[in-house]
Design an enzyme around this catalytic site. Structure first.
Site, PDB file in Angstrom:
ATOM      1  N   GLY A 119       6.973 -41.245  -2.921  1.00 27.59           N
ATOM      2  CA  GLY A 119       5.597 -41.263  -3.399  1.00 27.59           C
ATOM      3  C   GLY A 119       5.564 -41.720  -4.843  1.00 27.59           C
ATOM      4  O   GLY A 119       6.587 -41.691  -5.538  1.00 27.59           O
ATOM      5  N   GLN A 155       2.165 -42.313 -13.415  1.00 28.47           N
ATOM      6  CA  GLN A 155       3.619 -42.460 -13.620  1.00 28.47           C
ATOM      7  C   GLN A 155       3.992 -43.848 -14.121  1.00 28.47           C
ATOM      8  O   GLN A 155       5.092 -44.036 -14.633  1.00 28.47           O
ATOM      9  CB  GLN A 155       4.388 -42.149 -12.327  1.00 28.47           C
ATOM     10  CG  GLN A 155       4.291 -40.677 -11.910  1.00 28.47           C
ATOM     11  CD  GLN A 155       5.099 -40.396 -10.668  1.00 28.47           C
ATOM     12  OE1 GLN A 155       4.620 -40.620  -9.561  1.00 28.47           O
ATOM     13  NE2 GLN A 155       6.316 -39.927 -10.832  1.00 28.47           N
ATOM     14  N   CYS A 181      11.077 -35.498  -8.895  1.00 32.26           N
ATOM     15  CA  CYS A 181      10.014 -36.371  -9.380  1.00 32.26           C
ATOM     16  C   CYS A 181      10.650 -37.542 -10.103  1.00 32.26           C
ATOM     17  O   CYS A 181      11.575 -37.352 -10.902  1.00 32.26           O
ATOM     18  CB  CYS A 181       9.100 -35.606 -10.336  1.00 32.26           C
ATOM     19  SG  CYS A 181       7.705 -36.582 -10.941  1.00 32.26           S
ATOM     20  N   LEU A 182      10.142 -38.743  -9.845  1.00 30.90           N
ATOM     21  CA  LEU A 182      10.692 -39.934 -10.510  1.00 30.90           C
ATOM     22  C   LEU A 182      10.472 -39.878 -12.021  1.00 30.90           C
ATOM     23  O   LEU A 182      11.191 -40.538 -12.763  1.00 30.90           O
ATOM     24  CB  LEU A 182      10.061 -41.201  -9.922  1.00 30.90           C
ATOM     25  CG  LEU A 182      10.420 -41.490  -8.446  1.00 30.90           C
ATOM     26  CD1 LEU A 182       9.587 -42.653  -7.921  1.00 30.90           C
ATOM     27  CD2 LEU A 182      11.907 -41.767  -8.287  1.00 30.90           C
ATOM     28  N   HIS A 194       1.930 -33.141  -4.232  1.00 30.20           N
ATOM     29  CA  HIS A 194       2.662 -33.497  -5.461  1.00 30.20           C
ATOM     30  C   HIS A 194       1.980 -34.696  -6.151  1.00 30.20           C
ATOM     31  O   HIS A 194       1.798 -34.691  -7.367  1.00 30.20           O
ATOM     32  CB  HIS A 194       4.114 -33.812  -5.071  1.00 30.20           C
ATOM     33  CG  HIS A 194       5.002 -34.323  -6.152  1.00 30.20           C
ATOM     34  ND1 HIS A 194       6.117 -33.636  -6.596  1.00 30.20           N
ATOM     35  CD2 HIS A 194       4.986 -35.484  -6.873  1.00 30.20           C
ATOM     36  CE1 HIS A 194       6.720 -34.334  -7.540  1.00 30.20           C
ATOM     37  NE2 HIS A 194       6.067 -35.469  -7.726  1.00 30.20           N
ATOM     38  N   GLU A 195       1.562 -35.700  -5.355  1.00 31.13           N
ATOM     39  CA  GLU A 195       0.924 -36.896  -5.938  1.00 31.13           C
ATOM     40  C   GLU A 195      -0.471 -36.590  -6.462  1.00 31.13           C
ATOM     41  O   GLU A 195      -0.867 -37.086  -7.525  1.00 31.13           O
ATOM     42  CB  GLU A 195       0.860 -38.036  -4.918  1.00 31.13           C
ATOM     43  CG  GLU A 195       2.189 -38.479  -4.314  1.00 31.13           C
ATOM     44  CD  GLU A 195       3.299 -38.690  -5.313  1.00 31.13           C
ATOM     45  OE1 GLU A 195       3.010 -38.981  -6.493  1.00 31.13           O
ATOM     46  OE2 GLU A 195       4.478 -38.537  -4.927  1.00 31.13           O
ATOM     47  N   HIS A 241      -0.274 -35.096  -9.747  1.00 30.11           N
ATOM     48  CA  HIS A 241      -0.046 -36.079 -10.819  1.00 30.11           C
ATOM     49  C   HIS A 241      -1.367 -36.633 -11.362  1.00 30.11           C
ATOM     50  O   HIS A 241      -1.515 -36.771 -12.583  1.00 30.11           O
ATOM     51  CB  HIS A 241       0.779 -37.267 -10.310  1.00 30.11           C
ATOM     52  CG  HIS A 241       2.261 -37.119 -10.428  1.00 30.11           C
ATOM     53  ND1 HIS A 241       2.901 -36.918 -11.628  1.00 30.11           N
ATOM     54  CD2 HIS A 241       3.251 -37.175  -9.489  1.00 30.11           C
ATOM     55  CE1 HIS A 241       4.219 -36.858 -11.414  1.00 30.11           C
ATOM     56  NE2 HIS A 241       4.458 -37.003 -10.117  1.00 30.11           N
TER      57      HIS A 241
END
Ligand code: GNR
Ligand code: NI
Length: 177
Positions: free
Chosen positions: A46, A51, A95-96, A137-138, A141
């Site tokens: 994702g 991000q 997480c990226l 999670h997204e 963000h």
């Protein structure tokens, strides 16, 4: 099409609530394409627009189980959770924007999500398993929230401390390169 740079925690842009997409136009579609490309390249399951430094309510996901399985890309503008299950489930999240750090997070096991697709068409879908975790999670963000915000202050500070240290090391190595 372009792979974009991913921002690392701590960064003020990862703490902002993002702007609603007024219209899914070519600009938004190009953003979604870049986000999918960046997510697959990383690789991740994702990615949310903040991000890559774009403060708009856009997320992409692909939670296909394995490399041999058909890709299952989702592009969403203005995603909203319209129902959450009482049942909870725990996943070890990463997480990226917080690479190399993983922690268990408890969230509703299933959610219903309403969103606009890349053509501006409205959908409402039920998510469970990894997709339910990922979409929550997204959506966090785009509300300026990270998975470490669910941890206790000690754990969160440990992770943030390590991320700051790595940021300094990266700055040093690029300065001397
Ligand atoms: O690639 C990712 N894996 C992942 C694993 C468990 C729970 C959430 C995620 S999302 C993450 C990519 C990312 O940072 N998206 O914002
Ligand atoms: Ni993330």
């Amino acid at each position: 099409m372009a792979i974009r740079n991913i921002l690392y925690h701590p960064d003020p842009r990862l703490k902002k609530s993002c702007e609603i997409v007024a219209e899914v136009d070519d600009d938004v579609r190009a953003l979604m394409t870049d986000m999918l490309e960046t997510m697959y390249d990383a690789p991740g399951i994702g990615l949310a627009a903040p991000q890559i430094g774009v403060l708009r309510r856009v997320i992409v996901m692909d939670c296909a189980k394995s490399e041999d399985e058909e890709p299952q890309p989702y592009c969403m503008a203005n995603p909203e959770i319209t129902w959450s299950s009482d049942e909870l489930s725990v996943y070890e999240e990463g997480c990226l924007s917080i690479p190399e750090e993983f922690s268990d997070v408890e969230r509703p096991a299933a959610v219903r999500v309403r969103y606009l697709d890349e053509n501006g068409a409205e959908h409402e879908i039920d998510c469970e398993g990894l997709l339910a975790t990922c979409v929550q999670h997204e959506i966090d963000h785009i509300n300026g929230k990270l998975f470490i915000d669910y941890l206790g202050p000690m754990k969160r500070q440990m992770i943030t401390g390590r991320m700051k240290k790595r940021k300094k090391e990266r700055a040093k190595s690029t300065a001397s390169a």
